[in-house]
Design an enzyme around this catalytic site. Structure first.
Site, PDB file in Angstrom:
ATOM      1  N   ARG A 148       0.849  -1.209   0.000  1.00  0.00           N
ATOM      2  CA  ARG A 148       0.000   0.000   0.000  1.00  0.00           C
ATOM      3  C   ARG A 148       0.876   1.247   0.000  1.00  0.00           C
ATOM      4  NH1 ARG A 148      -4.222   0.012   4.669  1.00  0.00           N
ATOM      5  NH2 ARG A 148      -4.752   1.986   3.665  1.00  0.00           N
ATOM      6  N   HIS A 192      -6.977   8.414  11.651  1.00  0.00           N
ATOM      7  CA  HIS A 192      -6.577   6.997  11.637  1.00  0.00           C
ATOM      8  C   HIS A 192      -5.072   6.825  11.457  1.00  0.00           C
ATOM      9  CE1 HIS A 192     -10.937   5.771  10.371  1.00  0.00           C
ATOM     10  NE2 HIS A 192     -10.842   6.168  11.631  1.00  0.00           N
ATOM     11  N   CYS A 216      15.477   2.557  19.936  1.00  0.00           N
ATOM     12  CA  CYS A 216      15.713   1.413  20.848  1.00  0.00           C
ATOM     13  C   CYS A 216      15.891   0.096  20.091  1.00  0.00           C
ATOM     14  CB  CYS A 216      14.566   1.281  21.850  1.00  0.00           C
ATOM     15  SG  CYS A 216      13.058   0.597  21.146  1.00  0.00           S
ATOM     16  N   ALA A 247     -15.610  13.670  -5.752  1.00  0.00           N
ATOM     17  CA  ALA A 247     -15.043  14.776  -4.968  1.00  0.00           C
ATOM     18  C   ALA A 247     -14.519  15.897  -5.850  1.00  0.00           C
ATOM     19  CB  ALA A 247     -13.907  14.229  -4.089  1.00  0.00           C
TER      20      ALA A 247
HETATM   21  N1  APR Z   1     -15.243  11.002  -4.908  1.00  0.00           N
HETATM   22  C1  APR Z   1     -15.880  10.960  -3.702  1.00  0.00           C
HETATM   23  N2  APR Z   1     -16.301   9.816  -3.128  1.00  0.00           N
HETATM   24  C2  APR Z   1     -16.054   8.669  -3.793  1.00  0.00           C
HETATM   25  C3  APR Z   1     -15.397   8.627  -5.034  1.00  0.00           C
HETATM   26  C4  APR Z   1     -14.981   9.865  -5.593  1.00  0.00           C
HETATM   27  N3  APR Z   1     -14.353   9.924  -6.777  1.00  0.00           N
HETATM   28  N4  APR Z   1     -15.309   7.324  -5.430  1.00  0.00           N
HETATM   29  C5  APR Z   1     -15.894   6.594  -4.451  1.00  0.00           C
HETATM   30  N5  APR Z   1     -16.354   7.399  -3.484  1.00  0.00           N
HETATM   31  C6  APR Z   1     -17.032   7.053  -2.237  1.00  0.00           C
HETATM   32  C7  APR Z   1     -17.741   5.720  -2.219  1.00  0.00           C
HETATM   33  O1  APR Z   1     -19.066   5.864  -2.708  1.00  0.00           O
HETATM   34  C8  APR Z   1     -17.727   5.390  -0.713  1.00  0.00           C
HETATM   35  O2  APR Z   1     -18.884   5.917  -0.081  1.00  0.00           O
HETATM   36  O3  APR Z   1     -16.019   6.944  -1.250  1.00  0.00           O
HETATM   37  C9  APR Z   1     -16.507   6.126  -0.188  1.00  0.00           C
HETATM   38  C10 APR Z   1     -15.386   5.214   0.255  1.00  0.00           C
HETATM   39  O4  APR Z   1     -15.864   4.464   1.339  1.00  0.00           O
HETATM   40  P1  APR Z   1     -14.867   3.447   2.056  1.00  0.00           P
HETATM   41  O5  APR Z   1     -14.141   2.646   1.046  1.00  0.00           O
HETATM   42  O6  APR Z   1     -15.663   2.743   3.128  1.00  0.00           O
HETATM   43  O7  APR Z   1     -13.763   4.384   2.739  1.00  0.00           O
HETATM   44  P2  APR Z   1     -13.900   5.205   4.093  1.00  0.00           P
HETATM   45  O8  APR Z   1     -15.283   5.691   4.291  1.00  0.00           O
HETATM   46  O9  APR Z   1     -12.807   6.206   4.104  1.00  0.00           O
HETATM   47  O10 APR Z   1     -13.572   4.081   5.199  1.00  0.00           O
HETATM   48  C11 APR Z   1     -13.465   4.505   6.538  1.00  0.00           C
HETATM   49  O11 APR Z   1     -12.746   2.294   7.153  1.00  0.00           O
HETATM   50  O12 APR Z   1     -11.489   0.452   6.643  1.00  0.00           O
HETATM   51  C12 APR Z   1     -11.540   1.572   7.439  1.00  0.00           C
HETATM   52  O13 APR Z   1      -9.737   2.718   8.351  1.00  0.00           O
HETATM   53  C13 APR Z   1     -10.381   2.484   7.145  1.00  0.00           C
HETATM   54  O14 APR Z   1     -10.349   4.894   7.140  1.00  0.00           O
HETATM   55  C14 APR Z   1     -11.048   3.757   6.634  1.00  0.00           C
HETATM   56  C15 APR Z   1     -12.442   3.669   7.224  1.00  0.00           C
END
Ligand code: APR
Length: 251
Positions: A68, A121, A151, A232
């Site tokens: 990653r 996070h 350490c 976004a």
């Molecule tokens: N612009 C904006 N949003 C988008 C785009 C984009 N181009 N593409 C996808 N998305 C949206 C998806 O619809 C989804 O709702 O981004 C979101 C991503 O959701 P997740 O994959 O669940 O990510 P996130 O919400 O950041 O997860 C929260 O979960 O696994 C843990 O620690 C990890 O920080 C993470 C947390």
């Protein structure tokens, strides 16, 4: 029209709080988690993102993070990250308060120039010593696992795994900003992971005008005064359009 109302509120807001998730970094080539092509479709979080998984097989977890990290190091901030830097500058220049809270560990907001920033996070480009707790940036390249420069004990990724506490003070800062916000902006998060997912509701309960930007609906959508069903880059571009005349301006 709701977009005009949201633009006007953002132009006048004295206290702005923003929450971002993996969706804002997707245009930078960093995978999300729960999308159709998200990381959790391919990898079981219980095998990679819990303290138990790390205790069971630290090398396997470190190799996944190294994979990653390589992706993150190739990524650059995208126009959505830069739009939030502009928004912070606008709010601060009129004497307002601004806080950007991100769930993302990719460091792209800081790289873009965001200053009032909470990485809820943690940060994938940092490691934390398992013995003395010393935090240090990971060299590029690095051979996992890294060892503490102070350490010499093995270090772990400096990120928050499922079931772990948030960094000291991070939640208090985030909660304070959202509970006081005039406008709260939630961008690119599925709003499924607590406690971050509560920030939108906390802002709404505090009387904030709540704006969401996401191509998909989320549990927050019913509360949002405006939910832009778009990515976004496009959504922040529309919300923060430079040339949008302030509809409340006279003449
Ligand atoms: N612009 C904006 N949003 C988008 C785009 C984009 N181009 N593409 C996808 N998305 C949206 C998806 O619809 C989804 O709702 O981004 C979101 C991503 O959701 P997740 O994959 O669940 O990510 P996130 O919400 O950041 O997860 C929260 O979960 O696994 C843990 O620690 C990890 O920080 C993470 C947390």
């Amino acid at each position: 029209m709701e977009l005009r109302e949201a633009q006007s509120r953002l132009k006048k807001a004295q206290r702005v709080a923003v929450l971002t998730g993996a969706g804002i970094s997707k245009p930078s080539g960093i995978p999300t988690f729960r999308d159709a092509e998200g990381l959790w479709q391919e990898f079981n979080p219980l095998d990679y993102a819990t303290p138990e998984a790390y205790a069971r097989n630290p090398q396997k977890v470190w190799e996944w993070y190294a994979w990653r990290i390589a992706k993150v190091r190739e990524a650059r901030p995208n126009p959505a990250h830069l739009a939030l830097v502009r928004l912070e500058e606008q709010v601060l220049s009129r004497g307002g308060d601004f806080l950007l809270v991100t769930q993302n560990v990719d460091g792209l907001h800081a790289l873009a120039g965001s200053r009032n920033l909470v990485e809820l996070h943690g940060n994938i480009l940092r490691a934390r010593c398992e013995a003395c707790g010393h935090r240090f940036p990971l060299p590029d390249p690095f051979i996992p696992p890294p060892f503490c420069p102070l350490c010499s004990h093995r270090a772990r990724p400096d990120v928050v795994w499922f079931g772990e506490f948030l960094p000291e003070g991070a939640w208090e800062r985030a909660q304070g900003a959202f509970s006081q916000a005039d406008v709260a902006l939630v961008v690119g998060t599925s709003a499924e992971v607590e406690p971050a997912a509560s920030l939108g509701r906390i802002a709404y309960a505090g009387g904030a005008y709540l704006i969401e930007v996401n191509p998909e609906p989320t549990p927050l959508t019913p509360l949002a005064h405006l939910s832009l069903r778009m990515g976004a880059v496009e959504g922040l571009g529309a919300l923060l359009a430079q040339d949008s005349p302030d509809p409340s301006a006279s003449g």
